[in-house]
Motif scaffolding. Structure first.
Motif, PDB file in Angstrom:
ATOM      1  N   TRP A 144      25.727   0.287  -2.665  1.00 24.97           N
ATOM      2  CA  TRP A 144      25.187  -0.885  -1.973  1.00 24.97           C
ATOM      3  C   TRP A 144      24.506  -1.818  -2.968  1.00 24.97           C
ATOM      4  N   VAL A 145      23.740  -1.248  -3.876  1.00 25.92           N
ATOM      5  CA  VAL A 145      23.057  -2.054  -4.899  1.00 25.92           C
ATOM      6  C   VAL A 145      24.071  -2.701  -5.837  1.00 25.92           C
ATOM      7  N   LEU A 146      25.063  -1.937  -6.292  1.00 23.44           N
ATOM      8  CA  LEU A 146      26.045  -2.469  -7.237  1.00 23.44           C
ATOM      9  C   LEU A 146      26.863  -3.597  -6.615  1.00 23.44           C
ATOM     10  N   ARG A 147      27.206  -3.427  -5.353  1.00 27.33           N
ATOM     11  CA  ARG A 147      28.049  -4.431  -4.686  1.00 27.33           C
ATOM     12  C   ARG A 147      27.256  -5.666  -4.285  1.00 27.33           C
ATOM     13  N   SER A 148      26.058  -5.472  -3.788  1.00 27.44           N
ATOM     14  CA  SER A 148      25.272  -6.602  -3.288  1.00 27.44           C
ATOM     15  C   SER A 148      24.555  -7.362  -4.395  1.00 27.44           C
ATOM     16  N   GLY A 149      24.225  -6.651  -5.485  1.00 23.96           N
ATOM     17  CA  GLY A 149      23.469  -7.275  -6.563  1.00 23.96           C
ATOM     18  C   GLY A 149      21.978  -7.322  -6.296  1.00 23.96           C
ATOM     19  N   ALA A 150      21.529  -6.674  -5.237  1.00 22.90           N
ATOM     20  CA  ALA A 150      20.113  -6.727  -4.853  1.00 22.90           C
ATOM     21  C   ALA A 150      19.271  -5.816  -5.742  1.00 22.90           C
ATOM     22  N   PHE A 151      17.953  -5.977  -5.634  1.00 19.40           N
ATOM     23  CA  PHE A 151      17.030  -5.072  -6.310  1.00 19.40           C
ATOM     24  C   PHE A 151      17.134  -3.685  -5.664  1.00 19.40           C
ATOM     25  N   TRP A 152      16.853  -2.659  -6.448  1.00 18.44           N
ATOM     26  CA  TRP A 152      16.821  -1.306  -5.896  1.00 18.44           C
ATOM     27  C   TRP A 152      15.796  -1.215  -4.769  1.00 18.44           C
ATOM     28  N   SER A 153      14.703  -1.931  -4.907  1.00 23.36           N
ATOM     29  CA  SER A 153      13.645  -1.879  -3.894  1.00 23.36           C
ATOM     30  C   SER A 153      14.061  -2.493  -2.564  1.00 23.36           C
ATOM     31  N   ASP A 154      15.180  -3.238  -2.558  1.00 18.35           N
ATOM     32  CA  ASP A 154      15.650  -3.884  -1.328  1.00 18.35           C
ATOM     33  C   ASP A 154      16.642  -3.030  -0.545  1.00 18.35           C
ATOM     34  N   LEU A 155      16.851  -1.809  -0.975  1.00 19.73           N
ATOM     35  CA  LEU A 155      17.791  -0.927  -0.277  1.00 19.73           C
ATOM     36  C   LEU A 155      17.430  -0.783   1.202  1.00 19.73           C
ATOM     37  N   PRO A 156      18.411  -0.858   2.091  1.00 15.12           N
ATOM     38  CA  PRO A 156      18.141  -0.629   3.515  1.00 15.12           C
ATOM     39  C   PRO A 156      17.599   0.781   3.752  1.00 15.12           C
ATOM     40  N   GLU A 157      16.797   0.934   4.782  1.00 13.88           N
ATOM     41  CA  GLU A 157      16.138   2.207   5.062  1.00 13.88           C
ATOM     42  C   GLU A 157      17.123   3.347   5.306  1.00 13.88           C
ATOM     43  N   ARG A 158      18.326   3.021   5.769  1.00 17.50           N
ATOM     44  CA  ARG A 158      19.284   4.088   6.100  1.00 17.50           C
ATOM     45  C   ARG A 158      19.690   4.923   4.880  1.00 17.50           C
ATOM     46  N   TYR A 159      19.448   4.410   3.665  1.00 14.27           N
ATOM     47  CA  TYR A 159      19.812   5.150   2.461  1.00 14.27           C
ATOM     48  C   TYR A 159      18.659   6.019   1.944  1.00 14.27           C
ATOM     49  N   GLY A 160      17.494   5.867   2.515  1.00 11.82           N
ATOM     50  CA  GLY A 160      16.354   6.645   2.063  1.00 11.82           C
ATOM     51  C   GLY A 160      15.497   5.867   1.081  1.00 11.82           C
ATOM     52  N   PRO A 161      14.492   6.516   0.511  1.00 10.18           N
ATOM     53  CA  PRO A 161      13.578   5.839  -0.421  1.00 10.18           C
ATOM     54  C   PRO A 161      14.316   5.288  -1.645  1.00 10.18           C
ATOM     55  N   PRO A 162      14.095   4.036  -2.005  1.00  5.86           N
ATOM     56  CA  PRO A 162      14.757   3.444  -3.178  1.00  5.86           C
ATOM     57  C   PRO A 162      14.511   4.221  -4.465  1.00  5.86           C
ATOM     58  N   THR A 163      13.292   4.776  -4.619  1.00  9.50           N
ATOM     59  CA  THR A 163      13.012   5.536  -5.840  1.00  9.50           C
ATOM     60  C   THR A 163      13.897   6.770  -5.945  1.00  9.50           C
ATOM     61  N   THR A 164      14.206   7.395  -4.812  1.00  6.27           N
ATOM     62  CA  THR A 164      15.090   8.563  -4.818  1.00  6.27           C
ATOM     63  C   THR A 164      16.487   8.176  -5.277  1.00  6.27           C
ATOM     64  N   ILE A 165      16.998   7.045  -4.783  1.00  5.55           N
ATOM     65  CA  ILE A 165      18.347   6.585  -5.137  1.00  5.55           C
ATOM     66  C   ILE A 165      18.406   6.227  -6.618  1.00  5.55           C
ATOM     67  N   TYR A 166      17.434   5.440  -7.075  1.00  4.51           N
ATOM     68  CA  TYR A 166      17.447   5.020  -8.474  1.00  4.51           C
ATOM     69  C   TYR A 166      17.250   6.208  -9.413  1.00  4.51           C
ATOM     70  N   ASN A 167      16.325   7.094  -9.070  1.00  2.00           N
ATOM     71  CA  ASN A 167      16.068   8.246  -9.940  1.00  2.00           C
ATOM     72  C   ASN A 167      17.299   9.128 -10.064  1.00  2.00           C
ATOM     73  N   ARG A 168      18.052   9.308  -8.960  1.00  6.69           N
ATOM     74  CA  ARG A 168      19.274  10.115  -9.036  1.00  6.69           C
ATOM     75  C   ARG A 168      20.316   9.424  -9.928  1.00  6.69           C
ATOM     76  N   PHE A 169      20.465   8.116  -9.749  1.00  8.59           N
ATOM     77  CA  PHE A 169      21.395   7.354 -10.589  1.00  8.59           C
ATOM     78  C   PHE A 169      21.048   7.513 -12.064  1.00  8.59           C
ATOM     79  N   ASN A 170      19.775   7.382 -12.376  1.00  9.81           N
ATOM     80  CA  ASN A 170      19.316   7.441 -13.762  1.00  9.81           C
ATOM     81  C   ASN A 170      19.386   8.861 -14.313  1.00  9.81           C
ATOM     82  N   ARG A 171      18.971   9.853 -13.521  1.00  8.35           N
ATOM     83  CA  ARG A 171      18.974  11.242 -13.972  1.00  8.35           C
ATOM     84  C   ARG A 171      20.391  11.743 -14.227  1.00  8.35           C
ATOM     85  N   TRP A 172      21.308  11.410 -13.332  1.00 10.28           N
ATOM     86  CA  TRP A 172      22.689  11.847 -13.515  1.00 10.28           C
ATOM     87  C   TRP A 172      23.388  11.081 -14.630  1.00 10.28           C
TER      88      TRP A 172
END
Length: 251
Positions: free
Chosen positions: A39-67
């Motif tokens: 969603w972030v890659l396609r929309s170009g939005a900030f990670w902090s703007d993630l819709p609530e249905r995906y969960g906490p933005p920090t969780t999404i970004y941290n997984r992306f970065n950790r992996w």
């Protein structure tokens, strides 16, 4: 299901290549996390703007970065692209503008692949694609670097009997010799100042537009079309994830 979410087909292709569940507290659902990343890659939005249905933005970004640090995205691309058609390969580059948010990192020893060219601060994507325009290898350099600089690494595994298509910016004896050493043939139009004659087929060269189509596809993802990432490693990881999705859709 969100507009940019993985389809069932896409998820089933990716799922086997993700890490197995670790012991202890179960991690957040992988599919939901990946949907948030795309969603972030396609929309170009900030990670902090993630819709609530995906969960906490920090969780999404941290997984992306950790992996990314663990090499998961690299291995995923290697696994998905292993079935490429190597008989015809095409190489080219594309410039992307570096947004002001991506240009503010502290200077250090690492190469951020940011340079100043005619368009301002830019990064250059170097891509090698197969006969169907699907990416095989990707590489980043600063925008002012020459197209041919990354070519030797990209074509290092070109198979014997294959044909490499490239525009005249790649017309250099060193590249032609490297391709020939692999038992392959470089079908590249000669530059105007070339003195020694070379073998070139205009008919076969027409297929080269497939690599340009690849760049058009990845730039549908706004965080690829414009670089917001300060770290080249994060931008490269995002590019590879988009490349994986292009591959799966073509299967």
């Amino acid at each position: 299901m969100g507009r940019y979410d993985l389809t069932e087909k896409e998820w089933q292709a990716i799922k086997p290549h993700l890490p197995n569940k670790s012991r202890g507290v179960p991690r957040v659902d992988d599919r939901r996390v990946l949907n948030g990343i795309f969603w972030v890659l396609r929309s170009g939005a900030f990670w902090s703007d993630l819709p609530e249905r995906y969960g906490p933005p920090t969780t999404i970004y941290n997984r992306f970065n950790r992996w990314r640090k663990a090499g998961i995205w690299d291995r995923l691309m290697d696994a998905i692209t292993a079935a490429h058609d190597g008989k015809v390969q095409m190489i080219d580059t594309s410039i992307v503008r570096v947004h002001q948010h991506g240009a503010t990192a502290k200077r250090g020893g690492r190469d951020r692949c940011v340079g100043r060219s005619r368009g301002g601060l830019t990064t250059k994507i170097h891509a090698l694609v197969d006969a169907r325009g699907r990416p095989i290898r990707l590489h980043l350099t600063a925008g002012q670097k020459s197209d041919i600089e990354a070519a030797p690494g990209l074509i290092a595994d070109i198979p014997a009997g294959a044909m490499l298509l490239a525009d005249k910016g790649y017309d250099a004896n060193s590249l032609r010799e490297a391709v020939m050493a692999r038992g392959a043939w470089a079908n590249i139009p000669p530059k105007a100042n070339r003195r020694d004659p070379i073998c070139f087929s205009k008919h076969l060269y027409r297929a080269r537009n497939l690599v340009e189509r690849f760049f058009n596809k990845v730039k549908h993802f706004r965080r690829i079309a414009t670089r917001y990432d300060k770290l080249a490693e994060n931008y490269a990881a995002a590019l590879k994830l988009v490349a994986v999705r292009i591959w799966i859709r073509d299967l």
